[in-house]
Every structure is written in structure tokens, then in C-alpha cells.
Enzyme design. Structure first.
Site, PDB file in Angstrom:
ATOM      1  N   LYS A  60     -48.849  27.463   2.013  1.00  8.13           N
ATOM      2  CA  LYS A  60     -48.216  27.755   3.032  1.00  8.13           C
ATOM      3  C   LYS A  60     -46.564  27.890   2.902  1.00  8.13           C
ATOM      4  O   LYS A  60     -45.986  28.862   3.383  1.00  8.13           O
ATOM      5  CB  LYS A  60     -48.482  26.665   4.073  1.00  8.13           C
ATOM      6  CG  LYS A  60     -49.615  26.777   5.084  1.00  8.13           C
ATOM      7  CD  LYS A  60     -49.839  25.870   5.955  1.00  8.13           C
ATOM      8  CE  LYS A  60     -51.210  25.816   6.723  1.00  8.13           C
ATOM      9  NZ  LYS A  60     -51.368  24.854   7.803  1.00  8.13           N
TER      10      LYS A  60
ATOM     11  N   ASP B 107     -48.984  26.393  13.950  1.00  8.33           N
ATOM     12  CA  ASP B 107     -49.683  25.029  14.057  1.00  8.33           C
ATOM     13  C   ASP B 107     -49.179  24.484  15.290  1.00  8.33           C
ATOM     14  O   ASP B 107     -49.721  23.718  16.040  1.00  8.33           O
ATOM     15  CB  ASP B 107     -49.597  24.283  12.820  1.00  8.33           C
ATOM     16  CG  ASP B 107     -50.365  24.765  11.781  1.00  8.33           C
ATOM     17  OD1 ASP B 107     -51.556  25.174  12.004  1.00  8.33           O
ATOM     18  OD2 ASP B 107     -49.888  24.437  10.507  1.00  8.33           O
TER      19      ASP B 107
ATOM     20  N   ALA C  32     -45.275  12.857   7.608  1.00  5.09           N
ATOM     21  CA  ALA C  32     -44.373  13.742   7.696  1.00  5.09           C
ATOM     22  C   ALA C  32     -44.618  14.845   6.410  1.00  5.09           C
ATOM     23  O   ALA C  32     -43.800  15.427   6.011  1.00  5.09           O
ATOM     24  CB  ALA C  32     -42.986  12.908   7.254  1.00  5.09           C
TER      25      ALA C  32
ATOM     26  N   SER D 114     -62.019  29.194   9.691  1.00  6.50           N
ATOM     27  CA  SER D 114     -61.065  30.317  10.480  1.00  6.50           C
ATOM     28  C   SER D 114     -62.061  31.568  10.446  1.00  6.50           C
ATOM     29  O   SER D 114     -62.033  32.481  11.337  1.00  6.50           O
ATOM     30  CB  SER D 114     -59.936  30.370   9.464  1.00  6.50           C
ATOM     31  OG  SER D 114     -58.866  29.596   9.809  1.00  6.50           O
TER      32      SER D 114
ATOM     33  N   GLY E  67     -46.461  18.694   5.917  1.00  8.24           N
ATOM     34  CA  GLY E  67     -46.409  19.936   6.301  1.00  8.24           C
ATOM     35  C   GLY E  67     -46.664  20.033   7.795  1.00  8.24           C
ATOM     36  O   GLY E  67     -45.764  20.881   8.791  1.00  8.24           O
TER      37      GLY E  67
HETATM   38  P1  NDP Z   1     -49.688  16.852   3.686  1.00  8.29           P
HETATM   39  O1  NDP Z   1     -50.378  16.324   2.422  1.00  8.29           O
HETATM   40  O2  NDP Z   1     -48.570  17.671   3.684  1.00  8.29           O
HETATM   41  O3  NDP Z   1     -49.368  15.166   4.342  1.00  8.29           O
HETATM   42  C1  NDP Z   1     -50.172  14.224   4.246  1.00  8.29           C
HETATM   43  C2  NDP Z   1     -49.538  13.047   5.126  1.00  8.29           C
HETATM   44  O4  NDP Z   1     -50.388  11.903   5.015  1.00  8.29           O
HETATM   45  C3  NDP Z   1     -48.212  12.562   4.470  1.00  8.29           C
HETATM   46  O5  NDP Z   1     -47.451  12.134   5.729  1.00  8.29           O
HETATM   47  C4  NDP Z   1     -48.497  11.386   3.665  1.00  8.29           C
HETATM   48  O6  NDP Z   1     -47.594  10.364   3.502  1.00  8.29           O
HETATM   49  C5  NDP Z   1     -49.614  10.853   4.509  1.00  8.29           C
HETATM   50  N1  NDP Z   1     -50.526  10.016   3.639  1.00  8.29           N
HETATM   51  C6  NDP Z   1     -51.400  10.608   2.896  1.00  8.29           C
HETATM   52  N2  NDP Z   1     -52.136   9.405   2.060  1.00  8.29           N
HETATM   53  C7  NDP Z   1     -51.584   8.196   2.572  1.00  8.29           C
HETATM   54  C8  NDP Z   1     -51.503   6.866   2.419  1.00  8.29           C
HETATM   55  N3  NDP Z   1     -52.660   6.425   1.625  1.00  8.29           N
HETATM   56  N4  NDP Z   1     -50.908   5.952   3.173  1.00  8.29           N
HETATM   57  C9  NDP Z   1     -49.907   6.495   4.046  1.00  8.29           C
HETATM   58  N5  NDP Z   1     -49.576   7.633   4.191  1.00  8.29           N
HETATM   59  C10 NDP Z   1     -50.530   8.569   3.477  1.00  8.29           C
HETATM   60  O7  NDP Z   1     -50.752  17.231   4.700  1.00  8.29           O
HETATM   61  P2  NDP Z   1     -50.596  18.251   5.847  1.00  8.29           P
HETATM   62  O8  NDP Z   1     -49.463  17.727   6.660  1.00  8.29           O
HETATM   63  O9  NDP Z   1     -50.894  19.767   5.458  1.00  8.29           O
HETATM   64  O10 NDP Z   1     -52.067  17.833   6.958  1.00  8.29           O
HETATM   65  C11 NDP Z   1     -52.052  16.423   7.445  1.00  8.29           C
HETATM   66  C12 NDP Z   1     -53.445  16.129   8.209  1.00  8.29           C
HETATM   67  O11 NDP Z   1     -53.141  17.320   9.341  1.00  8.29           O
HETATM   68  C13 NDP Z   1     -54.469  16.488   7.289  1.00  8.29           C
HETATM   69  O12 NDP Z   1     -55.442  15.763   7.507  1.00  8.29           O
HETATM   70  C14 NDP Z   1     -54.967  17.949   7.807  1.00  8.29           C
HETATM   71  O13 NDP Z   1     -56.445  18.265   7.687  1.00  8.29           O
HETATM   72  C15 NDP Z   1     -54.571  17.871   9.119  1.00  8.29           C
HETATM   73  N6  NDP Z   1     -54.269  19.160   9.677  1.00  8.29           N
HETATM   74  C16 NDP Z   1     -54.901  19.706  11.062  1.00  8.29           C
HETATM   75  C17 NDP Z   1     -54.574  21.018  11.508  1.00  8.29           C
HETATM   76  C18 NDP Z   1     -55.331  21.115  12.743  1.00  8.29           C
HETATM   77  O14 NDP Z   1     -55.390  22.570  13.026  1.00  8.29           O
HETATM   78  N7  NDP Z   1     -55.785  20.383  13.512  1.00  8.29           N
HETATM   79  C19 NDP Z   1     -53.638  21.824  11.037  1.00  8.29           C
HETATM   80  C20 NDP Z   1     -52.907  21.221   9.910  1.00  8.29           C
HETATM   81  C21 NDP Z   1     -53.181  19.908   9.199  1.00  8.29           C
HETATM   82  P3  NDP Z   1     -46.552  10.603   2.085  1.00  8.29           P
HETATM   83  O15 NDP Z   1     -45.302  11.828   2.836  1.00  8.29           O
HETATM   84  O16 NDP Z   1     -45.899   9.466   1.796  1.00  8.29           O
HETATM   85  O17 NDP Z   1     -47.318  11.120   0.837  1.00  8.29           O
END
Ligand code: NDP
Length: 281
Positions: free
Chosen positions: A68, A105, A132, A19, A134
């Protein structure tokens, strides 16, 4: 310097954040006397950092991992997108001094698809979100607000997918994890919102059925840029848009609000962020 405007991103860790590069490049381009700084805050110091920033005259903040949801609870007012996402990534103050929390976002996500896939619009389309967390919630809220006809959410932890589906029981549903091939039937858009395939995270190893060029696939992950999910989707015949543009576009509303100038996302900004050779203070 008179008129110097300060803004920043609060997170932990924050040193990796792109950022400052984005906003300082825009400040320089606009010829504005301003500075956008990375600000590290722990769970214990988050509120004090925000308060100190306001007292120092900061015009606003971005908020990133892991604050957040905390920012969502801190503000005086929420924009509709922050309300729907349940999280805040942008703060500013209204004319009465009240702190407003926004979540850009979903805006960044939709703008990235528009720019990267010939004006792609969600209206009347069918979308599948993998994950699913954030970010998935913000994307789901934006897709629903923009008129998607059907939304399927598949997540390892079923309760989180069900919570997103509950945002609009008429149009949204939760699907099993790992998703069956049938979950992708009739999909116009497939989104990887898991962290699978990100640098340092487990690999993305879900099988995708044949998709074809009607389907648009996008990943929120931008490190690496060409993710395993995008590679699998392209091999299945889908068009793809990478996740870097979402990061660039989500920065636009904050910059416009704080500095009074609508910034532009272009190839030069993208290169600056990719090479790390943008304008840092
Ligand atoms: P969260 O930690 O809130 O969510 C992570 C997600 O990945 C959950 O759905 C989780 O499932 C799943 N997950 C993690 N490990 C596994 C696994 N081993 N097997 C299956 N599912 C898995 O992260 P965010 O939602 O904040 O971010 C998600 C991605 O998006 C990140 O890579 C982040 O960098 C990217 N991002 C990109 C942005 C952009 O501007 N391009 C903005 C925001 C985020 P479970 O619920 O079961 O744990």
C-alpha cells in the site's frame, strides 16, 4: 469476449483475499462481462505487475499487504483520503492516462458504522483508536475529515501514535500504552486497529473500564468475527460493530469507478464472504 473488463487485487500473500469473491459477486449481480483476479506480486515485481496489468487492459486494481505504501509512491495523483492516509489501496486511470491512487479504508470504516449502528456519524464525537499502523492512520484521517471533535491514539510504539496525532494537533493526541482507564473517559467510539486478537496473532488482553451503551466499539479485525476486543467491549456494556462490513464497504468505490455501477453491501454478500460460497471465477 468483447467488452470484458478486468480488475484485480495485488498483494503477497493474496490467495486468502476476500476481494475476488466480493467483486465477482457484484459483477455477476450486475450482469457485467468482467473478471476480478488475485495477482501475487513481490516487492521486486510489484511495479511490473501493475504495468503489465495496464498493458493488458485492466481497468484498475486494489492493492493490499505489503504494497500500500509502495503504491502511494507510484501513482501520478492521489485523492485527499490517500494523501492523508499515506497509503493507496485502489488504483484507476484518469482520462489522460494518469494513474490515480485512492484509499477507501476510511470510507469503508465510516460506512460500516453508519450501516451497523443506526446511522452513526463522527461529527462532534470523541474517538479512541488502539493501534497506529496503516489501517489506524486511514481510520484517523477519515474520522478527522468527518468532524470528530477529539481523537486519542494509543499505540505500543509511541512514535507512531504521535505521528497520527500530529495530523491535527488541535483535536488529536497520543496516549500511553497500555492505555489508562482515563484514556477512555468521554469516548463515544473505541476502535481496535491493532492486530491483537486476530487469528494467528497474540491475544487482545487490555482491560477496558465500564463503558455503557452510549459507547460504540468496533474492531478492524474480521477473522474471527467476534473478536476478544468486541467481547470485552460488550461485557463492559458498549454497543459493538464487527469489522467485516469495513472490508465490504471499502470495495465499493473501486467497483463503481472501474465498472460504472454502484454496488450494494447486503446480508447475502456478507454471507457469501463468510462462507466462501460467493461467485468466484
Ligand atoms: P499494521 O501492521 O500496520 O499495524 C499493526 C498494529 O498492531 C500496530 O499498531 C502495532 O503496534 C499493533 N500491534 C501488533 N502487535 C502488537 C502487540 N503484540 N502488542 C501491542 N500492539 C501490537 O497493520 P494494519 O494497520 O494494516 O492492520 C491492523 C489490523 O486491521 C489487522 O488485523 C488487519 O487485518 C485489520 N484491517 C482490517 C481491514 C478491514 O477492512 N476490516 C482493513 C485493513 C486492516 P506497533 O506500531 O507498536 O507495532
Amino acid at each position: 469476449m468483447a467488452g470484458l473488463r478486468l480488475a484485480g487485487v495485488i498483494g503477497d500473500p493474496v490467495a486468502h483475499s476476500k476481494s475476488p469473491l466480493i467483486h465477482n459477486t457484484w459483477l455477476k449481480r450486475a450482469g457485467l462481462p468482467g473478471l476480478y483476479a488475485p495477482l501475487r506480486a513481490t516487492a521486486e515485481t510489484f511495479e511490473a505487475v501493475v504495468e503489465t496489468g495496464w498493458a493488458m487492459g485492466f481497468v484498475g486494481f486494489n492493492v493490499t499487504i505489503p504494497h500500500k505504501e509502495r503504491a502511494y509512491r507510484l501513482v501520478d495523483r492521489l485523492t485527499p483520503s490517500a494523501e492523508a492516509a499515506g497509503a493507496v489501496n485502489t488504483l484507476w486511470r484518469d482520462s489522460d492516462g494518469g494513474v490515480v491512487g485512492d484509499n477507501s479504508d476510511g470510507f469503508g470504516f465510516l460506512e460500516n458504522l453508519k450501516a451497523g449502528a443506526d446511522g452513526w456519524e463522527p461529527d462532534g464525537r470523541s474517538a479512541v483508536i488502539l493501534g497506529a499502523g496503516g489501517a489506524a492512520r486511514a481510520v484517523a484521517a477519515a474520522l478527522l475529515a468527518a468532524g470528530v471533535e477529539r481523537l486519542t491514539v494509543a499505540n505500543r510504539t509511541a512514535a507512531r501514535a504521535e505521528a497520527i496525532a500530529a495530523m491535527d494537533p488541535e483535536r488529536a493526541r497520543a496516549a500511553a500504552w497500555p492505555p489508562e482507564p482515563s484514556a477512555f473517559e468521554a469516548a463515544d467510539l473505541i476502535v481496535n486497529a491493532t492486530s491483537l486478537g486476530m487469528v494467528g496473532q497474540p491475544p487482545f488482553d487490555l482491560a477496558l473500564p465500564p463503558l455503557g451503551p452510549r459507547v460504540l466499539a468496533t474492531d478492524l479485525i474480521y477473522a474471527p468475527l467476534d473478536t476478544p476486543f468486541l467481547q470485552a467491549a460488550a461485557a463492559a456494556g458498549a454497543r459493538t460493530v464487527d469489522g467485516l462490513g469495513m472490508l465490504l464497504h471499502q470495495a465499493r468505490p473501486g467497483f463503481a469507478r472501474w465498472f460504472g455501477v454502484a454496488p450494494t453491501v447486503d446480508a447475502a454478500l456478507r454471507d457469501a464472504v463468510l462462507t466462501g460460497e460467493g461467485c468466484l471465477p
